[in-house]
Design an enzyme around this catalytic site. Structure first.
Site, PDB file in Angstrom:
ATOM      1  N   PHE A   1      -0.840  -0.520  12.486  1.00 32.07           N
ATOM      2  CA  PHE A   1      -1.746  -0.045  11.432  1.00 32.07           C
ATOM      3  C   PHE A   1      -2.225  -1.154  10.496  1.00 32.07           C
ATOM      4  CE2 PHE A   1      -3.650   3.017   8.648  1.00 32.07           C
ATOM      5  CZ  PHE A   1      -3.394   2.583   7.351  1.00 32.07           C
ATOM      6  N   ASN A   2      -1.315  -1.928   9.900  1.00 33.41           N
ATOM      7  CA  ASN A   2      -1.728  -2.913   8.887  1.00 33.41           C
ATOM      8  C   ASN A   2      -2.742  -3.909   9.448  1.00 33.41           C
ATOM      9  OD1 ASN A   2      -0.059  -1.815   6.933  1.00 33.41           O
ATOM     10  ND2 ASN A   2       1.622  -3.238   7.340  1.00 33.41           N
TER      11      ASN A   2
ATOM     12  N   THR B   1       2.835  -6.042   2.730  1.00 33.59           N
ATOM     13  CA  THR B   1       3.379  -4.942   3.543  1.00 33.59           C
ATOM     14  C   THR B   1       2.314  -3.871   3.811  1.00 33.59           C
ATOM     15  OG1 THR B   1       4.140  -3.699   1.605  1.00 33.59           O
ATOM     16  CG2 THR B   1       5.688  -5.286   2.574  1.00 33.59           C
TER      17      THR B   1
ATOM     18  N   ASP C   1       6.735   1.215   1.793  1.00 31.70           N
ATOM     19  CA  ASP C   1       6.444   0.183   0.786  1.00 31.70           C
ATOM     20  C   ASP C   1       7.263   0.446  -0.472  1.00 31.70           C
ATOM     21  OD1 ASP C   1       3.828   1.014   2.305  1.00 31.70           O
ATOM     22  OD2 ASP C   1       3.435  -1.044   1.668  1.00 31.70           O
TER      23      ASP C   1
ATOM     24  N   ASP D   1       0.850  -1.206   0.000  1.00 26.54           N
ATOM     25  CA  ASP D   1       0.000   0.000   0.000  1.00 26.54           C
ATOM     26  C   ASP D   1       0.883   1.252   0.000  1.00 26.54           C
ATOM     27  OD1 ASP D   1      -0.797   0.627   3.515  1.00 26.54           O
ATOM     28  OD2 ASP D   1       0.953  -0.396   2.628  1.00 26.54           O
TER      29      ASP D   1
ATOM     30  N   ASN E   1      -2.461   2.890   3.461  1.00 20.30           N
ATOM     31  CA  ASN E   1      -1.922   4.227   3.790  1.00 20.30           C
ATOM     32  C   ASN E   1      -2.754   5.329   3.134  1.00 20.30           C
ATOM     33  OD1 ASN E   1       0.330   3.490   5.379  1.00 20.30           O
ATOM     34  ND2 ASN E   1       1.389   2.802   3.525  1.00 20.30           N
TER      35      ASN E   1
ATOM     36  N   HIS F   1       9.760   0.313   8.057  1.00 18.16           N
ATOM     37  CA  HIS F   1       9.011  -0.923   8.319  1.00 18.16           C
ATOM     38  C   HIS F   1       9.126  -1.943   7.169  1.00 18.16           C
ATOM     39  CE1 HIS F   1       6.926   1.268  11.560  1.00 18.16           C
ATOM     40  NE2 HIS F   1       6.621   2.204  10.692  1.00 18.16           N
ATOM     41  N   ASP F   2       8.553  -1.603   6.019  1.00 20.17           N
ATOM     42  CA  ASP F   2       8.299  -2.610   4.987  1.00 20.17           C
ATOM     43  C   ASP F   2       9.545  -3.208   4.352  1.00 20.17           C
ATOM     44  OD1 ASP F   2       5.362  -0.760   3.944  1.00 20.17           O
ATOM     45  OD2 ASP F   2       5.602  -2.288   5.481  1.00 20.17           O
TER      46      ASP F   2
HETATM   47  O1  RIB Z   1       2.548   0.195  10.785  1.00 23.51           O
HETATM   48  C1  RIB Z   1       3.432   0.321   9.703  1.00 23.51           C
HETATM   49  C2  RIB Z   1       2.808  -0.160   8.441  1.00 23.51           C
HETATM   50  O2  RIB Z   1       1.653   0.623   8.139  1.00 23.51           O
HETATM   51  C3  RIB Z   1       3.720  -0.009   7.214  1.00 23.51           C
HETATM   52  O3  RIB Z   1       3.459  -1.054   6.318  1.00 23.51           O
HETATM   53  C4  RIB Z   1       3.297   1.307   6.625  1.00 23.51           C
HETATM   54  O4  RIB Z   1       3.522   1.364   5.218  1.00 23.51           O
HETATM   55  C5  RIB Z   1       1.814   1.279   6.891  1.00 23.51           C
HETATM   56  O5  RIB Z   1       1.210   0.495   5.871  1.00 23.51           O
HETATM   57 CA    CA Z   2       2.814  -0.524   4.025  1.00 19.10          CA
END
Ligand code: RIB
Ligand code: CA
Length: 314
Positions: free
Chosen positions: A169-170, A127, A16, A11, A41, A243-244
């Protein structure tokens, strides 16, 4: 050594986008069957456009990009423009990409690709919210026989939540999808906030990427320059957690990471803790060990890998 077959589901989102760049720089090791996109996102229209933009910037014309779910399985979409900006990739100038959209049916692409692949042959790398992956599993459970492993970014244990007090979040955006993925029975490698918060895009690290001075490195440095401002204020750290790209780094250099097999169960019902990942790190239950929960990473080694691979676009 045969290349690892991979589908990246994302996303974009600056992080990403960097994960895509890292994968695009490793075509000698990764056979990228396709990129599928999901709302997260920012809405789907932007995440799919952003993924196609990254193909243009990296000069990649042979990896199909598909659009998938515009909404989570059961909940209303929550987005994260406050973190990523209205475009989802603030920090790089947006343009209409030449890379075409291969289809608006990512789920069928995932199902069809897996059904024609051999047993244990394809690695799925989600991701973002895991809606596309879960929908594909629901639509055709037989695809699981072709899944080698699922290397995902999502969840949190000791770090606490980044979107609610208890959820990452994801997983929070689509907890029902995350539960399907964690419980699918195939090997899962989980890159949660506990490990991604150790790979901070400090000024020094971003400067080294900027100094590579190629189109991909410049785009990466620009996006990280924007991406970290929110996390720096929020956590008081210097630089944002990348993160990703941890997922792709794991495919390329698993020795950078340390994890522990344990059970991860997703809360889907509670309004207060929806999306919480209950990680049974100390094996206090008899729940099945359904995930390799990553807890440590060699951050300098991660950035050495990332910077070294981005240099390939020179
Ligand atoms: O919490 C971090 C995640 O949420 C990452 O994948 C960022 O791109 C958002 O999607
Ligand atoms: Ca992401």
């Amino acid at each position: 050594m045969p290349r690892r077959k991979v589908i990246i589901d994302c996303d974009p989102g600056q992080d990403d986008a960097v994960a895509l760049f890292l994968a695009f720089a490793a075509r000698d090791e990764l056979d990228l069957l396709g990129v599928t996109t999901v709302a997260g996102n920012v809405p789907l229209a932007l995440t799919q456009r952003n993924a196609r933009m990254m193909c243009d910037i990296a000069g990649v014309a042979d990896v199909p990009v598909h659009a998938g779910a515009a909404e989570p399985l059961e909940l209303r979409l929550e987005t994260a423009e406050a973190i990523h900006g209205k475009t989802g990739i603030d920090g790089v100038d947006v343009f209409e990409p030449r890379t075409p959209l291969a289809s608006d049916d990512a789920v069928s692409f995932i199902v069809d690709t897996l059904l024609r692949s051999g047993p244990d042959s394809v690695t799925l790398v989600p991701t973002g919210p895991m809606t596309n992956i879960a929908a594909a599993i629901r639509q055709e459970p037989a695809i699981l026989g072709s899944v080698r492993e699922i290397v995902l970014m999502g969840g949190a244990m000791r770090e606490g939540g980044n979107r609610s007090p208890s959820a990452e979040f994801n997983v929070l955006v689509d907890p029902h999808a995350a539960a399907i993925v964690f419980d699918c029975g195939r090997p899962v490698v989980a890159m949660g906030l506990d490990v991604t918060h150790q790979v901070l895009s400090t000024r020094e690290r971003v400067a080294r990427i900027q100094a590579l001075d190629n189109p991909v490195a410049r785009a990466t440095a620009g996006m990280l320059g924007f991406f970290h401002r929110h996390d720096t204020e929020k956590y008081g750290s210097e630089g944002a957690p990348l993160h990703d790209p941890c997922t792709i780094a794991y495919l390329l250099a698993p020795g950078l990471f340390e994890g522990k097999l344990c059970n991860v169960t997703v809360e889907t019902g509670s309004p207060l803790t929806r999306g919480h990942t209950a990680v049974d790190f100390w094996h206090v239950t008899d729940r099945p060990h359904n995930a390799l929960w990553m807890h440590s990473v060699d951050a300098d080694g991660f950035y050495e890998l990332l910077t070294g691979r981005l240099a390939r676009f020179g």
